[in-house]
Design a protein around this motif. Structure first.
Motif, mmCIF file in Angstrom:
data_model
loop_
_atom_site.group_PDB
_atom_site.id
_atom_site.type_symbol
_atom_site.label_atom_id
_atom_site.label_comp_id
_atom_site.label_asym_id
_atom_site.label_seq_id
_atom_site.Cartn_x
_atom_site.Cartn_y
_atom_site.Cartn_z
ATOM 1 N N PHE A 75 1.395 10.028 -20.348
ATOM 2 C CA PHE A 75 2.476 10.534 -19.508
ATOM 3 C C PHE A 75 2.782 9.507 -18.421
ATOM 4 C CE2 PHE A 75 0.041 14.136 -21.123
ATOM 5 C CZ PHE A 75 1.038 14.903 -21.730
ATOM 6 N N GLY A 76 3.900 8.807 -18.563
ATOM 7 C CA GLY A 76 4.314 7.853 -17.545
ATOM 8 C C GLY A 76 4.696 8.555 -16.259
ATOM 9 N N THR A 77 4.428 7.908 -15.137
ATOM 10 C CA THR A 77 4.623 8.579 -13.856
ATOM 11 C C THR A 77 6.081 8.653 -13.419
ATOM 12 O OG1 THR A 77 4.136 6.496 -12.711
ATOM 13 C CG2 THR A 77 2.314 8.053 -13.023
ATOM 14 N N ALA A 78 6.987 7.977 -14.123
ATOM 15 C CA ALA A 78 8.412 8.093 -13.796
ATOM 16 C C ALA A 78 9.092 9.220 -14.565
ATOM 17 C CB ALA A 78 9.135 6.771 -14.047
ATOM 18 N N LEU A 79 8.372 9.899 -15.443
ATOM 19 C CA LEU A 79 8.947 11.035 -16.163
ATOM 20 C C LEU A 79 9.266 12.151 -15.173
ATOM 21 C CD1 LEU A 79 6.482 11.164 -19.185
ATOM 22 C CD2 LEU A 79 8.860 10.386 -19.250
ATOM 23 N N THR A 80 10.387 12.816 -15.374
ATOM 24 C CA THR A 80 10.709 13.955 -14.524
ATOM 25 C C THR A 80 9.936 15.183 -14.986
ATOM 26 O OG1 THR A 80 12.571 14.760 -15.850
ATOM 27 C CG2 THR A 80 13.035 13.030 -14.221
ATOM 28 N N LEU A 81 9.835 16.151 -14.114
ATOM 29 C CA LEU A 81 9.128 17.373 -14.475
ATOM 30 C C LEU A 81 9.823 18.087 -15.630
ATOM 31 C CD1 LEU A 81 7.914 18.874 -11.081
ATOM 32 C CD2 LEU A 81 6.946 17.044 -12.484
ATOM 33 N N VAL A 134 -6.381 7.364 -15.851
ATOM 34 C CA VAL A 134 -5.141 6.879 -15.255
ATOM 35 C C VAL A 134 -5.051 5.370 -15.439
ATOM 36 C CG1 VAL A 134 -5.068 8.741 -13.567
ATOM 37 C CG2 VAL A 134 -6.197 6.603 -12.962
ATOM 38 N N SER A 135 -3.819 4.895 -15.578
ATOM 39 C CA SER A 135 -3.560 3.458 -15.638
ATOM 40 C C SER A 135 -2.957 3.025 -14.315
ATOM 41 C CB SER A 135 -2.602 3.126 -16.793
ATOM 42 O OG SER A 135 -3.141 3.540 -18.034
ATOM 43 N N ILE A 136 -3.503 1.957 -13.751
ATOM 44 C CA ILE A 136 -3.091 1.471 -12.432
ATOM 45 C C ILE A 136 -2.808 -0.025 -12.538
ATOM 46 C CG2 ILE A 136 -3.820 1.114 -10.031
ATOM 47 C CD1 ILE A 136 -5.729 3.558 -10.474
ATOM 48 N N TYR A 137 -1.706 -0.452 -11.919
ATOM 49 C CA TYR A 137 -1.398 -1.889 -11.877
ATOM 50 C C TYR A 137 -1.661 -2.409 -10.475
ATOM 51 C CZ TYR A 137 0.773 -6.376 -12.749
ATOM 52 O OH TYR A 137 0.979 -7.731 -12.906
ATOM 53 N N GLY A 138 -2.431 -3.511 -10.407
ATOM 54 C CA GLY A 138 -2.743 -4.092 -9.114
ATOM 55 C C GLY A 138 -2.975 -5.581 -9.206
ATOM 56 N N ALA A 139 -3.772 -6.093 -8.304
ATOM 57 C CA ALA A 139 -3.972 -7.538 -8.193
ATOM 58 C C ALA A 139 -4.519 -8.162 -9.468
ATOM 59 C CB ALA A 139 -4.908 -7.835 -7.022
ATOM 60 N N GLN A 140 -5.343 -7.424 -10.203
ATOM 61 C CA GLN A 140 -5.946 -7.942 -11.435
ATOM 62 C C GLN A 140 -5.178 -7.527 -12.678
ATOM 63 O OE1 GLN A 140 -8.389 -10.092 -10.892
ATOM 64 N NE2 GLN A 140 -8.148 -9.574 -8.710
ATOM 65 N N GLY A 141 -3.964 -7.052 -12.505
ATOM 66 C CA GLY A 141 -3.179 -6.595 -13.644
ATOM 67 C C GLY A 141 -3.387 -5.117 -13.891
ATOM 68 N N LEU A 142 -3.296 -4.724 -15.158
ATOM 69 C CA LEU A 142 -3.386 -3.314 -15.527
ATOM 70 C C LEU A 142 -4.835 -2.939 -15.822
ATOM 71 C CD1 LEU A 142 -1.374 -0.937 -16.021
ATOM 72 C CD2 LEU A 142 -1.502 -1.509 -18.455
ATOM 73 N N ARG A 143 -5.274 -1.818 -15.255
ATOM 74 C CA ARG A 143 -6.618 -1.323 -15.531
ATOM 75 C C ARG A 143 -6.549 0.178 -15.772
ATOM 76 N NH1 ARG A 143 -6.553 -1.321 -9.858
ATOM 77 N NH2 ARG A 143 -7.482 0.528 -8.879
ATOM 78 N N ARG A 144 -7.571 0.696 -16.446
ATOM 79 C CA ARG A 144 -7.646 2.124 -16.722
ATOM 80 C C ARG A 144 -8.967 2.664 -16.194
ATOM 81 N NH1 ARG A 144 -6.684 3.843 -22.831
ATOM 82 N NH2 ARG A 144 -4.884 2.506 -22.426
ATOM 83 N N GLN A 145 -8.904 3.824 -15.515
ATOM 84 C CA GLN A 145 -10.099 4.434 -14.928
ATOM 85 C C GLN A 145 -10.059 5.942 -15.106
ATOM 86 O OE1 GLN A 145 -9.675 2.014 -10.911
ATOM 87 N NE2 GLN A 145 -11.661 3.039 -10.953
ATOM 88 N N LEU A 163 0.630 3.494 -9.696
ATOM 89 C CA LEU A 163 0.113 4.475 -10.648
ATOM 90 C C LEU A 163 1.075 4.504 -11.828
ATOM 91 C CD1 LEU A 163 -2.075 6.668 -11.125
ATOM 92 C CD2 LEU A 163 -0.496 8.297 -10.062
ATOM 93 N N VAL A 164 0.628 3.998 -12.972
ATOM 94 C CA VAL A 164 1.516 3.764 -14.114
ATOM 95 C C VAL A 164 1.614 4.974 -15.026
ATOM 96 C CG1 VAL A 164 1.905 2.326 -16.161
ATOM 97 C CG2 VAL A 164 1.075 1.294 -14.027
ATOM 98 N N ASP A 165 0.471 5.521 -15.432
ATOM 99 C CA ASP A 165 0.488 6.682 -16.321
ATOM 100 C C ASP A 165 -0.801 7.471 -16.199
ATOM 101 O OD1 ASP A 165 -1.543 5.707 -18.230
ATOM 102 O OD2 ASP A 165 -0.021 4.339 -18.984
ATOM 103 N N LEU A 166 -0.789 8.666 -16.789
ATOM 104 C CA LEU A 166 -1.974 9.522 -16.888
ATOM 105 C C LEU A 166 -2.169 9.859 -18.349
ATOM 106 C CD1 LEU A 166 -0.197 10.671 -14.160
ATOM 107 C CD2 LEU A 166 -2.474 11.568 -13.735
ATOM 108 N N ARG A 167 -3.431 9.874 -18.789
ATOM 109 C CA ARG A 167 -3.749 10.039 -20.205
ATOM 110 C C ARG A 167 -4.734 11.180 -20.402
ATOM 111 N NH1 ARG A 167 -2.938 4.926 -23.244
ATOM 112 N NH2 ARG A 167 -1.523 3.707 -21.937
ATOM 113 N N VAL A 168 -4.423 12.037 -21.369
ATOM 114 C CA VAL A 168 -5.248 13.211 -21.651
ATOM 115 C C VAL A 168 -5.643 13.197 -23.116
ATOM 116 C CG1 VAL A 168 -5.281 15.732 -21.757
ATOM 117 C CG2 VAL A 168 -4.155 14.579 -19.844
#
Length: 298
Positions: A75-81, A134-145, A163-168
């Motif tokens: 689920f990308g974080t720019a998706l509308t509800l 969650v996928s996060i983009y930062g100084a080291q590029g894209l990471r998932r935690q 905050l790029v996306d959330l994964r379930v």
């Protein structure tokens, strides 16, 4: 009042967005990412923020994902509800996204709700209940935690991180669930005094997971609540389940054992929120029980 001399930037990539934020920050400017924009506009009009640079990330493809891979729903974080509701790939998320009227949901983004300034952030509840990543983009590029590593009261991101996306996990998204939302005077479109969700991963996967918003200062999943609810389920009397649930969840000592205070404000007292919380627990337990009637729990 919204400033008249805002610099608007629309990057084409995550790196361009990150670089633009860093540049503006180093220049001492007040900079914000723009996604749905509802909260940013509201707070600017209320003179609570004074944006000088807005970086529009709402059309970046990574943030517009509504997809699945072998294991997860993405689920990308720019998706509308409304986009989440219409897709309905995660029914509990769809239910939690139905918090405002249809017109507002066309603008309100997932990222704006889960990471916004308001304390409720109800759409984060299914994700913390489901142990999302969650996928996060930062100084080291894209990471998932795991979400548990970056969400405590709110998302704890470094300056400029996206905050790029959330994964379930797909299995999690299909498990039985329950949902109760309590507002002042029972108004369907209002900030919640209590929103409570259950996601039942089955007895072999740590059982029922509970997440709550509104009752406390921030959304949370609390180990003591999970444990108590699962004990209630195990000890239930099948002939009188609703009464058993009511008896357990309404005991004052249950609430007193929580190490998190209930919110006290002009909308409701802590005591009233405590009562609604216990009522929501009972109703969620009964909802879940009714879904299993005549069926075998995993």
């Amino acid at each position: 009042m919204i400033p008249q001399n805002i610099t608007y930037i629309r990057p084409d990539t995550l790196k361009e967005a990150w670089d633009a934020w860093q540049t503006a920050h180093e220049e001492g400017k007040e900079v914000y990412y723009l996604n749905g924009g509802t909260e940013t506009v509201t707070y600017a009009r209320q003179n609570k923020i004074h944006p000088q640079v807005l970086i529009d990330i709402s059309r970046l493809p990574e943030l517009r994902q509504l997809a699945e891979d072998d294991a997860d729903l993405v689920f990308g974080t720019a998706l509308t509800l409304n986009e989440l509701i219409e897709a309905n790939t995660f029914p509990l998320l769809s239910r939690c996204a139905s918090i405002v009227d249809h017109t507002v949901r066309n603008k309100l983004s997932l990222g704006g709700n889960v990471a916004g300034r308001l304390p409720y952030r109800e759409t984060v509840l299914p994700f913390i209940a489901a142990d999302a990543e969650v996928s996060i983009y930062g100084a080291q590029g894209l990471r998932r935690q795991p979400i548990s590593e970056v969400f405590s009261k709110r998302f704890n991101l470094e300056g400029g991180e996206i905050l790029v996306d959330l994964r379930v996990n797909k299995d999690m998204a299909r498990f039985p669930w329950a949902y109760v939302r309590k507002t002042r005077f029972g108004q369907p479109v209002d900030y919640p005094l209590v929103t409570l969700v259950f996601l039942d991963a089955g007895s072999g996967r740590r059982g029922i997971r509970c997440a709550v918003s509104g009752a406390f200062a921030a959304p949370l999943r609390h180990g003591f609540i999970d444990e108590t609810v699962n004990e209630a389920w195990i000890l239930m009397d099948e002939k009188d389940a609703p009464e058993h649930f009511k008896d357990l969840s309404f005991r004052p000592e249950f609430v007193e054992s929580l190490d998190v205070p209930f919110v006290q404000d002009q909308r409701a007292s802590a005591e009233y929120r405590s009562f609604l919380f216990r009522e929501a627990l009972r109703e969620c337990l009964i909802q879940l029980w009714n879904k299993y009637e005549g069926k075998t729990r995993l």
